[in-house]
Write an enzyme that holds these catalytic residues in place. Structure first.
Site: not given
Ligand code: NAP
Length: 265
Positions: A65, A85, A100, A125, A149
């Site tokens: 992205k 995206n 998004d 974040a 974080t």
């Molecule tokens: P990302 O950029 O990898 O961000 C993941 C976030 O989750 C970070 O803030 C991370 O914190 C936090 N995290 C991960 N494990 C954690 C834990 N055990 N405890 C607390 N915080 C935790 O991922 P993203 O693209 O934003 O996607 C996040 C989620 O959204 C995906 O897993 C997916 O299920 C969902 N998603 C949904 C859509 C939709 O259209 N509905 C689209 C894309 C994704 P740190 O910064 O501390 O690592």
């Protein structure tokens, strides 16, 4: 035949092809929606190749992205968010968008939730948190970002007008908030929740970006607390709806797309 698709890695389990192809069928559009999985060092070649092959449009997902922005022209909103995206290849160079944001805003609209003047807590974040924070802020909500974080939360809050930030412990602000967004992967294929159930209450709207499962434990606990819930499939649906409308110029068959998407989940 028009060709649309998704680049990311991995994309084998993407729900987008059936959702878009159901829309083409419903609108009598002769088109296909294909997934592509280039390696991380082949992004430029993938974009150039797609343009050379007259591919009409591409969605972009993790981990590309940000990387694609170097090879296309991001529109002002995508530029401000720092993530693309969706790419439109009808322009030269191709134009990049962020749908998004539309996905989040239209998910709330669809549930008749007024965001203006509300207080929202975004947990996370990363990419989704970024889109959600801008979507809600642009709609007039004040945002607090709580992330495991903390420096990442602080960095995101600096980009979003009026937003505040803190570590995960500041999720207790949910107790007095109107909106809670789970933008972490917590709850994906598990029964974990990003927020203790004691923070949930009946005046809350809870949006969970996680859509596997569609009804996460967080949403179950929110419902039990009397809160309004919005599942992650709505965001996935409406980012796709916005892309379909942009690419084809036609009104999206939202119900058809929603049914096709939910059948895959
Ligand atoms: P990302 O950029 O990898 O961000 C993941 C976030 O989750 C970070 O803030 C991370 O914190 C936090 N995290 C991960 N494990 C954690 C834990 N055990 N405890 C607390 N915080 C935790 O991922 P993203 O693209 O934003 O996607 C996040 C989620 O959204 C995906 O897993 C997916 O299920 C969902 N998603 C949904 C859509 C939709 O259209 N509905 C689209 C894309 C994704 P740190 O910064 O501390 O690592």
């Amino acid at each position: 035949m028009d060709v649309y698709g998704l680049i990311g890695n991995p994309v084998t389990h993407s729900r987008s092809p059936p959702m878009h192809e159901a829309a083409y069928d419903a609108r009598d559009i002769t088109a296909r929606y294909v997934t592509f999985e280039p390696s991380e060092d082949a992004v430029e070649a993938a974009i150039d190749g797609a343009a050379a092959l007259d591919i009409n449009g591409l969605n972009v997902t993790i981990p590309f992205k940000q990387a694609v922005m170097e090879y296309i022209d991001p529109d002002p909103l995508a530029g401000r968010i720092g993530a693309v995206n969706m790419i439109d290849f009808e322009t030269e160079p191709p134009t990049g968008y962020n749908t998004d944001i539309d996905g989040v805003q239209r998910a709330f609209d669809h549930h008749d939730i007024e965001l203006n003047g509300t207080e929202a807590v975004v947990i996370g974040a990363g990419g989704v948190a970024r889109a959600a924070a801008f979507a809600l802020s642009d709609a007039g909500a004040s945002i607090h970002i709580a992330n495991r974080t903390e420096p990442k939360a602080t960095q995101l809050a600096q980009a979003v007008p009026g937003a505040t930030a803190g570590g995960l412990q500041t999720r207790d602000r949910v107790e007095s908030a109107d909106i809670l967004i789970n933008a972490t992967s917590v709850g994906m294929e598990s029964t974990e929740t990003p927020v203790p159930r004691t923070h949930l209450h009946a005046n809350l709207v809870v949006f969970d970006a996680v859509y596997t499962p569609v009804e996460t434990t967080l949403l179950q606990q929110a419902e039990a607390a009397g809160a309004t819930t919005i599942d992650g499939a709505w965001m996935l649906l409406f980012q796709g709806v916005t892309a379909f409308e942009h690419w084809t110029g036609e009104a999206a068959p939202v119900e058809v797309m929603n049914a096709a998407l939910r059948e895959t989940l």
